[in-house]
Design an enzyme around this catalytic site. Structure first.
Site, PDB file in Angstrom:
ATOM      1  N   SER A  70     -35.090  -5.446  -9.335  1.00 11.08           N
ATOM      2  CA  SER A  70     -34.824  -4.176  -8.533  1.00 11.08           C
ATOM      3  C   SER A  70     -35.044  -2.902  -8.853  1.00 11.08           C
ATOM      4  O   SER A  70     -35.334  -2.483 -10.212  1.00 11.08           O
ATOM      5  CB  SER A  70     -33.417  -4.382  -8.159  1.00 11.08           C
ATOM      6  OG  SER A  70     -32.422  -3.695  -8.988  1.00 11.08           O
ATOM      7  N   ASP A  71     -35.382  -2.048  -7.721  1.00 10.91           N
ATOM      8  CA  ASP A  71     -35.534  -0.516  -8.122  1.00 10.91           C
ATOM      9  C   ASP A  71     -34.042  -0.323  -8.775  1.00 10.91           C
ATOM     10  O   ASP A  71     -32.876  -0.891  -8.273  1.00 10.91           O
ATOM     11  CB  ASP A  71     -35.738   0.049  -6.900  1.00 10.91           C
ATOM     12  CG  ASP A  71     -36.558   1.623  -7.314  1.00 10.91           C
ATOM     13  OD1 ASP A  71     -36.296   2.148  -8.617  1.00 10.91           O
ATOM     14  OD2 ASP A  71     -37.407   2.253  -6.415  1.00 10.91           O
ATOM     15  N   ALA A  72     -34.023   1.026  -9.346  1.00 12.36           N
ATOM     16  CA  ALA A  72     -32.878   1.302  -9.880  1.00 12.36           C
ATOM     17  C   ALA A  72     -31.463   1.614  -8.954  1.00 12.36           C
ATOM     18  O   ALA A  72     -31.651   2.447  -8.096  1.00 12.36           O
ATOM     19  CB  ALA A  72     -32.869   2.792 -10.667  1.00 12.36           C
ATOM     20  N   GLY A  73     -30.572   0.589  -9.110  1.00  9.79           N
ATOM     21  CA  GLY A  73     -29.433   0.851  -8.135  1.00  9.79           C
ATOM     22  C   GLY A  73     -29.700   0.149  -6.873  1.00  9.79           C
ATOM     23  O   GLY A  73     -28.587   0.259  -6.083  1.00  9.79           O
ATOM     24  N   ALA A  74     -30.757  -0.466  -6.667  1.00  8.01           N
ATOM     25  CA  ALA A  74     -31.021  -1.000  -5.246  1.00  8.01           C
ATOM     26  C   ALA A  74     -29.901  -1.822  -4.904  1.00  8.01           C
ATOM     27  O   ALA A  74     -29.582  -1.953  -3.445  1.00  8.01           O
ATOM     28  CB  ALA A  74     -32.464  -1.564  -5.158  1.00  8.01           C
TER      29      ALA A  74
END
Length: 681
Positions: free
Chosen positions: A276-280
């Site tokens: 995932s992208d950061a915090g997605a």
């Protein structure tokens, strides 16, 4: 540091269990990677599986993936950045920003840059590991490159892309994969993660946040614009894919089964991991509001095909969303077998990097810090920066400058501004290896005058008197303007295509004061020449002796097109070069091109995007219909077309060969460095 305690625990356990460890099949190098991974993952309990999925990095709470002492498995840091050099890990060679590398139209250059990057990443990793440091940016899994399409001129992340053409982006992505991972070795130098999958091309923050934006994309545009370069990345063997923040047609990318399973794995045969992208994952709940809670989100993402969560664990939930899989397992919402399947690609990646083999078998383990900023890498940085420069205008063949000038003025907020010349996601360069326009172009004149003219890139305080003083004395004025990451970057879209008002005034003043200076010098020199000619009884032509007086050379440092119609039409702006963000070799590359100092410094860069004249030619950032966008569909008259770029020599393209010339119904082609390869759909 958490990494130290992890490694200490691991080492103690390792030395006490080394006889047992040696017998595990997953350490048997005579078996295939698949067989070894199968043996390893079925030895893990549910808690261990979930922790491996949860710790993809993002600060001390986000990673590293924890050790498994009973199996002699150490910690592993996933979160590294290697877009054009080793980012966030101390001094490293910094190559031009991606959009500049794309302007070279040279896959071989991308291969060389990514290979050099891999060498430095691996060398640093060896040193970090020796010092028990497993914090962010110490590992071998590079969350790079960015291969999203440059769809809109105001998108803040255009600089990280390879431009607007899916085919070129695919070729450059393939070259990056081959260079960074290596093609001819049993072990990968480092691991590539192509991002952001998919249909992520703005907005960042205007007019809506990327964390909740829904890209509405028709199937034709999805298949012809937003997916081809990712398929090329997969076919090249990339080990990972990062899913994006946005939704695609109503479904957040990181829980989008069509993207992560049906297309990525079933259609393209991808065997790597999706991170995932950061915090997605958390934003799926709190911004997209797609799922009602963390448990449902964790299950939905795992079922859709997500393998790894990148998250600092510091938002509303104060932990990673995948940590809720343990509760989901207890509730019967997910099976242990699904967790095993999701963890397999993670350990397959680590196997390919050589983690579980005797260190002596992998020659990369012998790399040390002596390769950082090596002479070969610094030379490559100059070569890459030189090839990235695009000559947009060159009246009367003013460039190259073949003789040293008497007085040169170098002005503008980008003239001596290392941080802004780097662009986003740049390595931390030792100042000894940095050359700016001011330092690199100083040999152009016997006397060199400099003023920034602006307090910063926004130029809300403009020093007109300083600019006038420098320009009025100069034969040639080099004006250095642009955006830098201060005005366009991740999380920050531009408001419009205009340069800051102060920068515009600086350029106009450079032209105005240059004209005044030229007239004064012409009058004075003409009288001196007339006196000389009368005394010597010589009949001569004066104008060639006056060339260069008061001329302006404009250097632009931006990722995206800016409104420079004034400069393009002004006869006093004798030359314009689009520089993008050339990084550490900025000054050296500019000197090479402005003076034709080396045989290979003839301008060769070409625009990897359409340079629209103004915003009236562009639709809204939120409209993902490709009608009238990029060179493939644009029907207007741009300031400069896609692929535009001048040279010091005359040339033409002819006898072009397209292979295959026609594609039959039922055949599908994908890009390759050697051309198109076609097969059955």
């Amino acid at each position: 540091m958490a990494g130290v305690s992890y490694s200490t625990c691991f080492l103690l356990s390792f030395y006490s269990m080394q006889v047992v460890i040696a017998d595990y099949p997953f350490r048997n190098t005579s078996l295939s990677y698949v067989e070894r991974v199968e043996d390893l993952v079925y030895r893990l309990n549910a808690s261990e599986l979930i922790l491996q999925m949860s710790k993809g990095g993002g600060g001390k709470n986000g990673g590293p993936a924890p050790p498994i002492p009973r199996l002699g498995i150490g910690p592993f840091q996933w979160n590294s950045e290697c877009l054009r050099g080793d980012v966030g890990a101390g001094n490293a060679t910094s190559f031009p920003q991606s959009i500049g590398l794309a302007a070279s139209f040279n896959p071989q250059l991308l291969y060389e840059v990514s290979e050099a990057t891999a060498v430095e990443v691996r060398a640093k990793h060896n040193n970090f590991r020796k010092n028990n440091d497993y914090s962010d940016h110490t590992g071998l899994s590079c969350f790079s490159p960015v291969i999203n399409i440059m769809r809109h001129p105001l998108w803040g992340r255009n600089q990280e892309t390879y431009g607007e053409d899916p085919y070129l982006s695919g070729l450059l992505a393939q070259a990056f994969v081959h260079g960074l991972q290596g093609q001819h070795s049993k072990y990968r130098h480092a691991n590539v993660v192509c991002k952001h999958f998919a249909a992520y091309s703005g907005p960042e923050d205007r007019p809506v946040s990327r964390l909740r934006f829904n890209a509405q994309v028709n199937e034709r545009d999805l298949r012809m614009t937003f997916l081809p370069q990712f398929e090329a990345c997969v076919k090249a063997g990339a080990g990972g894919i990062m899913c994006s923040y946005n939704s695609v047609n109503g479904i957040p990318s990181c829980t989008n089964k069509k993207l992560l399973t049906d297309i990525l794995r079933k259609e393209w045969g991808f065997d790597g991991f999706v991170v995932s992208d950061a915090g997605a994952m958390e934003f799926i709940v709190i911004d997209h509001m797609y799922y009602p809670d963390a448990i449902t989100t964790a299950v939905g993402c795992a079922e859709a095909g997500l393998n790894l969560e990148l998250s600092p664990g510091t938002f509303i939930y104060r932990t990673q969303i995948f940590r809720y899989l343990l509760k989901a397992l207890e509730m019967g919402l997910v099976t242990k077998q699904l967790l095993i399947e999701r963890v397999k690609p993670l350990f397959l990646t680590r196997m390919r990097l050589g983690e579980f083999d005797p260190p002596a078998l992998n020659p990369d383990n012998r790399l040390n810090l002596s390769v950082i900023q090596s002479p070969e890498h610094r030379k490559l940085a100059i070569k890459a920066a030189t090839q990235s420069l695009v000559l947009l205008k060159n009246l009367k063949e003013f460039l190259p400058i073949r003789k040293q000038l008497t007085t040169v003025a170098i002005v503008g907020p980008m003239a001596d501004n290392p941080s802004q010349l780097m662009g986003d996601y740049s390595p931390d360069v030792d100042p000894r290896f940095m050359t700016t326009p001011r330092s690199g172009l100083s040999p152009l004149g016997v006397k060199v005058l400099y003023t920034a003219g602006c307090n910063d890139i926004a130029c809300d305080r403009y020093d007109q008197s300083g600019v006038k003083s420098a320009v009025s004395e100069a034969d040639v004025t080099v004006v250095c303007l642009g955006t830098g990451k201060a005005l366009e970057t991740e999380t920050m879209d531009r408001v419009d295509m205009s340069l800051p008002i102060g920068q515009i005034q600086l350029l106009k003043d450079a032209v105005h004061f240059g004209i005044v200076q030229k007239k004064k010098k012409k009058k004075k020199q003409k009288q001196k020449l007339l006196n000389y000619c009368y005394y010597k009884q010589i009949d001569t032509v004066l104008s060639p002796l006056l060339v260069g007086r008061g001329k302006v050379v404009l250097l632009l440092f931006s990722a995206s097109p800016v409104d420079i119609r004034f400069a393009q039409t002004s006869p006093e702006v004798i030359a314009i070069i689009q520089c993008f963000f050339p990084a550490q070799a900025t000054g050296s590359a500019l000197y090479n091109v402005l003076t034709f100092a080396m045989p290979d410094s003839n301008p060769s860069g070409r625009l990897p995007f359409t340079w629209y004249s103004d915003m009236s030619q562009v639709s809204s950032m939120t409209d993902y219909n490709m009608t009238n966008l990029t060179y493939r569909y644009f029907s207007g008259d741009p300031l400069y077309p896609y692929g535009y770029g001048l040279s010091y020599t005359l040339f033409r393209y002819s006898d072009l060969i397209i292979t295959p010339a026609k594609v039959k119904i039922g055949k599908k082609c994908h890009s390759d460095i050697q051309g198109y390869q076609c097969g059955e759909i």
